[in-house]
Design an enzyme around this catalytic site. Structure first.
Site, PDB file in Angstrom:
ATOM      1  N   SER A 115       0.806  -1.220   0.000  1.00 13.32           N
ATOM      2  CA  SER A 115       0.000   0.000   0.000  1.00 13.32           C
ATOM      3  C   SER A 115       0.843   1.276   0.000  1.00 13.32           C
ATOM      4  CB  SER A 115      -0.965   0.002   1.192  1.00 13.32           C
ATOM      5  OG  SER A 115      -0.284   0.309   2.377  1.00 13.32           O
ATOM      6  N   LYS A 152       0.344   5.109   6.761  1.00 15.70           N
ATOM      7  CA  LYS A 152      -0.421   5.853   5.754  1.00 15.70           C
ATOM      8  C   LYS A 152      -0.039   7.338   5.800  1.00 15.70           C
ATOM      9  CE  LYS A 152      -3.556   2.510   4.645  1.00 15.70           C
ATOM     10  NZ  LYS A 152      -2.700   1.415   5.145  1.00 15.70           N
TER      11      LYS A 152
END
Lengths: 191, 191
Positions: A115, A152
DNA sequence: ATTTATACTGTATTTTTATACAGTTGTCAA
DNA sequence: TTGACAACTGTATAAAAATACAGTATAAAT
């Protein structure tokens, strides 16, 4: 920074290597034995000059209370390298990776998944996370979602906080502030 | 690994933080004063149990000769994280990045240029280089070409040694063995 | 129910470690 | 040619630091 003589450099090198090996500094006596000095004062004088020239830090009256100004607990960043072997790297020095200060409140997480590939963080990499620091819009942060830790981008909007994956195929996730673990300050990969 | 009691964890924490702050371990007396023990033996006993349980290494008869088994000079790798804040990370632990052993004969070089992008090493990254280790075919190594240090793949052929860039646009370069600085053991990037 | 471990007090002693001070010899620069 | 610095010898002492041993009280494990 004043230059060291050959002998002074040898003393400093011994101390540095000793600390590196044992995790604590040598005593005066141990330095004396290594260099086969017949007097403890030889050590005292050398240490004084190393302190005066700024290469050593010494806490008076305490035993083994020596620290090198450029400890190997950080990794020396070598910018330029003198040509022609034997190459002396010790004398060139642009700072340290991971000084004791950098290592305060720090931990590492091993990355699984893709990711964050767009941010050049790959499966198997370690991200280095610092706790108790301010996190800002756009920072890469570590946070807890469910039972797992993830990495993130941070996006703050009014009273809401979103975690945005670098990979646009994944959607932002809203979380609460207290689930933020810390700020990602580095990425490390074993080669 | 045997579990620590609350009290033992406090002692270990104090020692760890002391080492982190001063660069050397506290003396028995300094531990005694911090915890307000009335007897030096309280310290002796606690240290013995920490050594027996494998959390501390102690070199007998030497002053301040304490090392934590998982020093903060290495970065703790946290694999799993207990859910629900406050998150206790200290007790989960899968090893350390940069143990004192890892840091022997190690230096860092800042990367300029794009010749190793295919290996996910980018401009501005730091490569961590270990001296005095065997280098093998296919390893990423640091070597001196002219007056500069470069990072390339190693290819050994009979009596010849070539440096091969990851980017196929660049051609292999033949060098002599004594110009090899060391093996690249890691890549680090400040975020 | 008994052992084992934890968590200390209290005192004494040895060993390690640092420091202090008075000198000597040689080098290199002003 | 003097004076600062380097690199030590030699002896003595103070202090810091670790260790040793004899106990006590309480909780957890078997």
């Amino acid at each position: 920074m004043k230059k060291l003589t050959q002998r002074q450099f040898e003393i400093l090198k011994f101390i540095t290597q000793f600390i590196n090996k044992y995790g604590y500094a040598p005593s005066f006596e141990e330095i004396r034995l290594f260099f086969k000095f017949k007097s403890p004062n030889a050590v005292t004088c050398h240490l004084n000059t190393l302190v005066n020239k700024g290469y050593l830090i010494k806490d008076s009256t305490r035993a083994r209370a020596l620290r090198t100004r450029f400890p190997l607990s950080g990794i020396p960043i070598v910018g330029k390298i003198a040509a022609g072997p034997p190459i002396i790297i010790e004398n060139f020095f642009e700072g340290s990776l991971f000084t004791p200060d950098d290592l305060m409140d720090v931990f590492a997480l091993k990355i699984t998944g893709d990711s964050m590939e767009q941010a050049h963080i790959y499966d198997g990499d370690y991200v280095i996370v610092k706790k108790n620091v301010e996190v800002r819009n756009g920072d890469i942060i570590a946070a807890v979602i469910g039972e797992e830790a993830t990495i993130k981008y941070l996006r703050k909007e009014k009273n809401k906080i979103f975690l945005v994956p670098a990979n646009p195929a994944y959607k932002p996730i809203e979380i609460k502030e207290n689930l933020i673990l810390g700020k990602v300050i580095g990425v490390f990969r074993k080669v």
